[in-house]
Design a protein around this motif. Structure first.
Motif, PDB file in Angstrom:
ATOM      1  N   ARG A 198       0.820   3.817  -2.988  1.00  0.00           N
ATOM      2  CA  ARG A 198       0.408   5.204  -2.755  1.00  0.00           C
ATOM      3  C   ARG A 198       1.440   6.177  -3.321  1.00  0.00           C
ATOM      4  N   THR A 225      -0.242   7.606   4.625  1.00  0.00           N
ATOM      5  CA  THR A 225      -0.579   6.187   4.487  1.00  0.00           C
ATOM      6  C   THR A 225       0.138   5.313   5.503  1.00  0.00           C
ATOM      7  N   TYR A 259       0.827  -1.210   0.000  1.00  0.00           N
ATOM      8  CA  TYR A 259       0.000   0.000   0.000  1.00  0.00           C
ATOM      9  C   TYR A 259       0.863   1.262   0.000  1.00  0.00           C
TER      10      TYR A 259
END
Length: 285
Positions: free
Chosen positions: A138, A166, A134
């Motif tokens: 991102r 994030t 992730y």
């Protein structure tokens, strides 16, 4: 360099949380080699779960979106929730499988809390790998969006999005969420292994964990499709994020309640309580 920073941002919090929960096991801690193996198996479960999620989500989510575009919003919501639930069930099942294969016949599995410790460890390995994906996604996603828009400070925005927003959010919310849901499965697993309950009790645990996991993910999935709000601030102050946060709090509360209950039922605790106090030697005057 970005991948190295993402690796550190994903794994350092996971290792910290592993130490934190491992140290809460007061009466008979598990062998460190077994804990390391479970963490690694949890990490390796991630790619398989991600592949299945791509297959399931790629099939059901477009169907939900098509109903939404046609105006059949209730049907779209039902299908979307079904998709989110299947993805959560896939992840919870994979974490359980890799942990169970490692500890189901291990003689160290000898107290109620062990199931939660084992599943917590596998969940932290799983979360570390997922968070890395992730964070990297991102970073390059923001970078690509900035390049398409012709923004001059795309790299700075990408760093902020990946490592300031994030990474910390996932280190707390997503990581502890995985711990809470897998810990619930571990509690039921101990009921099976230590308490002699039927195998169906583990199925109940996996289903309950999957429903809580899906309830956590679902509001943000709805937000992506039903609102025009974008950006971190808009998300955090939305009612969708509030619903997700409430589910997270409930999940953590259930985990802590079960953890304390399992800890109190440790036979090693009872032995320590029942053990006679050893008198201190009398010092010569």
């Amino acid at each position: 360099m970005v991948h190295l920073l993402a690796l550190l941002a994903a794994f350092i919090p996971a290792i910290f949380w592993l130490w934190f929960f491992y140290s809460r096991d007061r009466y008979e801690r598990e062998p460190k080699a077994l804990i390391g193996k479970l963490f690694l198996w949890g990490l390796l479960a991630g790619p398989w779960a991600a592949g299945m999620n791509e297959l399931l989500g790629g099939t059901l989510v477009p169907i939900a979106d098509s109903f939404g575009r046609s105006g059949a919003i209730p049907t779209a919501i039902v299908i979307l929730f079904g998709s989110v639930l299947l993805l959560a069930l896939n992840e919870e099942t994979m974490k359980y499988i890799v942990a169970n294969n490692s500890i189901r016949s291990d003689p160290n599995f000898n107290e109620p809390l062990d199931g939660m410790v084992y599943m917590t460890t596998a969940a932290l390995g799983f979360a570390a790998g997922e968070n890395f994906i992730y964070i990297v996604g991102r970073y390059f996603g923001v970078l690509e969006s900035a390049a398409r828009a012709g923004a001059p400070d795309g790299a700075s925005a990408a760093i902020v999005g990946a490592f300031v927003i994030t990474a910390p959010m996932r280190a707390l919310l997503s990581t502890i969420g995985h711990v809470a849901w897998s810990g619930l499965v571990g509690y039921f697993l101990a009921q099976r292994v230590i308490g002699g309950r039927p195998a169906s009790v583990v199925t109940v645990g996996i289903l309950l964990a999957s429903v809580m996991h899906a309830a956590y993910n679902f509001p943000l999935e709805l937000q992506q499709r039903l609102t025009e709000a974008t950006g971190f601030i808009a998300s955090v102050f939305s009612r969708y994020f509030l619903a997700t946060f409430i589910v997270w709090l409930i999940s953590v509360g259930v985990y802590l309640l079960l953890f304390r209950r399992a800890l109190r039922r440790s036979p090693f605790r009872q032995e320590q309580i029942a053990a006679p106090a050893v008198p201190e030697p009398v010092k010569p005057s």
